[in-house]
Design a protein around this motif. Structure first.
Motif, PDB file in Angstrom:
ATOM      1  N   MET A  77       2.738   7.641   4.484  1.00  0.00           N
ATOM      2  CA  MET A  77       2.961   7.759   5.701  1.00  0.00           C
ATOM      3  C   MET A  77       3.869   7.983   6.839  1.00  0.00           C
ATOM      4  O   MET A  77       4.543   8.022   7.509  1.00  0.00           O
ATOM      5  CB  MET A  77       1.639   6.995   6.326  1.00  0.00           C
ATOM      6  CG  MET A  77       0.911   7.735   7.694  1.00  0.00           C
ATOM      7  SD  MET A  77       1.790   7.023   9.372  1.00  0.00           S
ATOM      8  CE  MET A  77       1.153   4.999   8.874  1.00  0.00           C
ATOM      9  N   LEU A  78       4.398   6.021   6.556  1.00  0.00           N
ATOM     10  CA  LEU A  78       5.409   5.912   7.288  1.00  0.00           C
ATOM     11  C   LEU A  78       6.736   6.955   7.461  1.00  0.00           C
ATOM     12  O   LEU A  78       7.612   7.563   7.908  1.00  0.00           O
ATOM     13  CB  LEU A  78       5.748   4.163   7.564  1.00  0.00           C
ATOM     14  CG  LEU A  78       5.402   3.554   7.445  1.00  0.00           C
ATOM     15  CD1 LEU A  78       5.346   1.590   7.052  1.00  0.00           C
ATOM     16  CD2 LEU A  78       5.153   3.454   9.109  1.00  0.00           C
ATOM     17  N   ARG A  79       7.036   7.080   5.750  1.00  0.00           N
ATOM     18  CA  ARG A  79       8.053   7.925   5.119  1.00  0.00           C
ATOM     19  C   ARG A  79       8.510   9.785   6.093  1.00  0.00           C
ATOM     20  O   ARG A  79       9.014  10.213   6.159  1.00  0.00           O
ATOM     21  CB  ARG A  79       8.483   7.695   4.244  1.00  0.00           C
ATOM     22  CG  ARG A  79       9.638   8.295   3.796  1.00  0.00           C
ATOM     23  CD  ARG A  79       9.798   8.434   1.784  1.00  0.00           C
ATOM     24  NE  ARG A  79      11.286   8.758   1.238  1.00  0.00           N
ATOM     25  CZ  ARG A  79      11.190   8.250   0.594  1.00  0.00           C
ATOM     26  NH1 ARG A  79      10.340   7.374  -0.372  1.00  0.00           N
ATOM     27  NH2 ARG A  79      12.835   7.643  -0.392  1.00  0.00           N
ATOM     28  N   GLN A  80       7.365   9.695   5.961  1.00  0.00           N
ATOM     29  CA  GLN A  80       6.652  11.188   6.046  1.00  0.00           C
ATOM     30  C   GLN A  80       6.410  11.825   6.929  1.00  0.00           C
ATOM     31  O   GLN A  80       6.779  12.945   7.960  1.00  0.00           O
ATOM     32  CB  GLN A  80       5.496  11.589   5.741  1.00  0.00           C
ATOM     33  CG  GLN A  80       5.787  11.954   4.276  1.00  0.00           C
ATOM     34  CD  GLN A  80       4.665  12.208   3.119  1.00  0.00           C
ATOM     35  OE1 GLN A  80       3.353  12.471   3.639  1.00  0.00           O
ATOM     36  NE2 GLN A  80       4.678  12.071   1.527  1.00  0.00           N
TER      37      GLN A  80
ATOM     38  N   PRO B 176      -4.219   0.374  11.868  1.00  0.00           N
ATOM     39  CA  PRO B 176      -3.705   1.021  11.770  1.00  0.00           C
ATOM     40  C   PRO B 176      -2.309   1.254  13.612  1.00  0.00           C
ATOM     41  O   PRO B 176      -3.622   1.244  14.504  1.00  0.00           O
ATOM     42  CB  PRO B 176      -4.213   2.348  11.370  1.00  0.00           C
ATOM     43  CG  PRO B 176      -5.791   2.245  11.531  1.00  0.00           C
ATOM     44  CD  PRO B 176      -5.475   0.496  12.112  1.00  0.00           C
ATOM     45  N   ALA B 177      -1.153   1.731  12.898  1.00  0.00           N
ATOM     46  CA  ALA B 177      -0.958   1.562  14.481  1.00  0.00           C
ATOM     47  C   ALA B 177      -0.085   3.632  15.001  1.00  0.00           C
ATOM     48  O   ALA B 177       0.325   3.911  13.728  1.00  0.00           O
ATOM     49  CB  ALA B 177       0.652   1.208  14.883  1.00  0.00           C
ATOM     50  N   PRO B 178      -0.342   3.321  16.532  1.00  0.00           N
ATOM     51  CA  PRO B 178       0.065   5.214  16.322  1.00  0.00           C
ATOM     52  C   PRO B 178       1.631   5.318  16.177  1.00  0.00           C
ATOM     53  O   PRO B 178       2.255   4.251  16.321  1.00  0.00           O
ATOM     54  CB  PRO B 178      -0.496   5.494  17.839  1.00  0.00           C
ATOM     55  CG  PRO B 178      -1.686   3.795  18.154  1.00  0.00           C
ATOM     56  CD  PRO B 178      -1.165   2.951  17.295  1.00  0.00           C
ATOM     57  N   ILE B 179       1.578   6.502  15.324  1.00  0.00           N
ATOM     58  CA  ILE B 179       3.170   6.758  14.872  1.00  0.00           C
ATOM     59  C   ILE B 179       3.677   6.923  16.549  1.00  0.00           C
ATOM     60  O   ILE B 179       5.183   6.426  16.172  1.00  0.00           O
ATOM     61  CB  ILE B 179       3.439   7.872  14.518  1.00  0.00           C
ATOM     62  CG1 ILE B 179       2.361   8.381  13.860  1.00  0.00           C
ATOM     63  CG2 ILE B 179       4.452   8.953  14.920  1.00  0.00           C
ATOM     64  CD1 ILE B 179       2.176   7.515  12.196  1.00  0.00           C
TER      65      ILE B 179
ATOM     66  N   GLU C 189       0.976  -1.144   0.174  1.00  0.00           N
ATOM     67  CA  GLU C 189       0.535  -0.107  -0.092  1.00  0.00           C
ATOM     68  C   GLU C 189       0.380   0.827   0.191  1.00  0.00           C
ATOM     69  O   GLU C 189       1.565   1.837   0.924  1.00  0.00           O
ATOM     70  CB  GLU C 189      -1.035   0.137   1.367  1.00  0.00           C
ATOM     71  CG  GLU C 189      -1.970  -0.943   1.597  1.00  0.00           C
ATOM     72  CD  GLU C 189      -2.722  -1.055   2.207  1.00  0.00           C
ATOM     73  OE1 GLU C 189      -3.222  -0.055   2.996  1.00  0.00           O
ATOM     74  OE2 GLU C 189      -3.060  -1.967   3.007  1.00  0.00           O
ATOM     75  N   VAL C 190       0.949   2.298  -0.765  1.00  0.00           N
ATOM     76  CA  VAL C 190       1.738   3.190  -1.500  1.00  0.00           C
ATOM     77  C   VAL C 190       0.825   3.985  -0.109  1.00  0.00           C
ATOM     78  O   VAL C 190       2.516   4.802   0.614  1.00  0.00           O
ATOM     79  CB  VAL C 190       1.386   3.742  -2.248  1.00  0.00           C
ATOM     80  CG1 VAL C 190       2.420   4.849  -2.514  1.00  0.00           C
ATOM     81  CG2 VAL C 190       1.942   3.054  -3.460  1.00  0.00           C
ATOM     82  N   LEU C 191      -0.195   4.629   0.094  1.00  0.00           N
ATOM     83  CA  LEU C 191      -0.857   5.628   1.012  1.00  0.00           C
ATOM     84  C   LEU C 191       0.270   4.468   2.423  1.00  0.00           C
ATOM     85  O   LEU C 191       0.572   5.807   3.300  1.00  0.00           O
ATOM     86  CB  LEU C 191      -1.657   4.985   1.122  1.00  0.00           C
ATOM     87  CG  LEU C 191      -3.176   6.098  -0.067  1.00  0.00           C
ATOM     88  CD1 LEU C 191      -4.073   5.389   0.944  1.00  0.00           C
ATOM     89  CD2 LEU C 191      -2.419   7.388  -0.160  1.00  0.00           C
TER      90      LEU C 191
END
Length: 160
Positions: free
Chosen positions: A16-19, A106-109, A10-12
């Motif tokens: 998200m992880l990268r940013q 989805p895991a919190p940052i 999943e590109v999204l």
């Protein structure tokens, strides 16, 4: 500094992880991205990777297959798995293959950063252990020479 390979179809999620993660605070300066197991294997074979953060479910291979491959190669890559599926069998196999954590999406940052920090600490411990093993091997290799020099110094009276 350290490197991480992010693997997800999943590109999204990858964006998200990268940013969103604070990579500088985590001590990671090289981020590799793969959208499939095939791409991940190519990166792992051509680049030094310290940490792997991989989705489990992907088309044509999955995160567990990737971990099996790393396990067979005895690679010193610290692994973390992400999944949208709460399946105990996956978690058990991930632990058996050496993953340090199994995180639900989805895991919190903050959770992701905590787990990655644990992985960074593990990488540093592995490096220190590797250094000590290297020192020990050098000592064993040098021991005959050092003993010979010691006894030569004793015979010449160079030691007080």
């Amino acid at each position: 500094m350290l490197s991480i390979l992010l693997v997800d179809d999943e590109v999204l999620v990858l964006n998200m992880l990268r940013q969103e993660l604070n990579w500088a605070r985590l001590g990671i300066d090289q981020i590799y991205i793969a959208q499939s197991m095939r791409q991940a294997v190519q990166i792992l074979s051509s680049s030094h990777v310290d940490i792997l953060l991989s989705d489990i479910e992907m088309p044509r291979g999955n995160g567990l297959d990737l971990l099996r491959s790393l396990h067979e190669q005895q690679a010193d890559v610290v692994s973390i798995l992400l999944t949208a599926h709460a399946d105990f069998r996956y978690a058990r196999e991930a632990v058996t293959l050496g993953a340090i954590d199994y995180i639900m999406k989805p895991a919190p940052i903050a959770t992701l950063e905590d787990v990655i920090l644990r992985a960074v600490e593990r990488v540093h411990r592995l490096r220190a252990t590797s250094d000590y093993v290297s020192y020990g091997k050098n000592w064993v290799r040098s021991r005959p020479f050092l003993l010979e020099r010691f006894w030569q110094d004793v015979m010449r009276g160079d030691l007080e």
